[in-house]
Design an enzyme around this catalytic site. Sequence first.
Site, PDB file in Angstrom:
ATOM      1  N   SER A 139     -18.220  38.668  45.074  1.00 22.09           N
ATOM      2  CA  SER A 139     -17.529  37.732  44.182  1.00 22.09           C
ATOM      3  C   SER A 139     -17.175  36.481  44.975  1.00 22.09           C
ATOM      4  CB  SER A 139     -16.245  38.384  43.646  1.00 22.09           C
ATOM      5  OG  SER A 139     -15.414  37.437  43.005  1.00 22.09           O
ATOM      6  N   TYR A 152      -8.022  43.437  45.123  1.00 24.64           N
ATOM      7  CA  TYR A 152      -9.379  43.155  44.649  1.00 24.64           C
ATOM      8  C   TYR A 152     -10.065  42.117  45.531  1.00 24.64           C
ATOM      9  CZ  TYR A 152     -13.228  41.365  41.883  1.00 24.64           C
ATOM     10  OH  TYR A 152     -14.477  40.946  41.488  1.00 24.64           O
TER      11      TYR A 152
END
Length: 258
Positions: A139, A152
């Site tokens: 990401s 995360y």
Amino acid sequence: MKKTVLITGASGGIGYVLAYRFAEAGYRLVLVARSSDKLQQLARELKDTYRASCMTVTKDLGVESEIAALHKELLEQEIEVDVLVNNAGFGLYGEFVETDLEQELNMIDLNVCSLTMLTKLFVPAMVRKGTGGVLNVASVAAFQPGPLMAVYYATKAYVLSFSEALENELKGTGVTVTALCPGPTQTGFSDRANLGTSKLFKSGAMDVRKVADIGYNGFLQGKSVVIPGAQYRLLTLLIRFMPRKLVTSIVRSIQGKA
């Protein structure tokens, strides 16, 4: 002989679209996720559209024994994995002192431990054959700290770092490693992560098919890092020259409630 791709988290989002891309290219598919119904539906679609050979495996990859069982099952059926797509993962939104510890530990197990174990189990055989590839879905979160999604962001930083290091180690073996680093994308991720009130997704998200296509093409080209979207490529470049505390403050502002 057809090549085989193993895709985790194939029942939705980026993994779902990638299954279509690999099926179109003539791969035999091993589709893995927790949702049996969704996997079966995807397999039917791919068989009807491309006459693809699909094997569906329902596993919770956040559990180490489930990963070992998957590997054993493929060995017993003499299925060699030529491409590994580590797509399974999820996020959690909220301040760390208030978020659920069990969910965060499960996130680390899936986003980090599962990806590492699957790579450890399947890549050595690729190296022995002198051909293969790994596509890890990271990401843009990997490039900076992420207040309100602290765990995360940290897991995705691991995925990017691990992928780049492994890519370097495997140079000359015939095995490539690509880290796909999308920004906000139109998948079920935001719902699972409870991001409905965050400005991050309300400001817009990329189409999942476009993101998956860019990742797929980057993988075929042997790129080590693929960042869909010019704005996100620019962002990851700029933050290298900004003070870390400023970057963290900006991310906190972006991820605050709308």
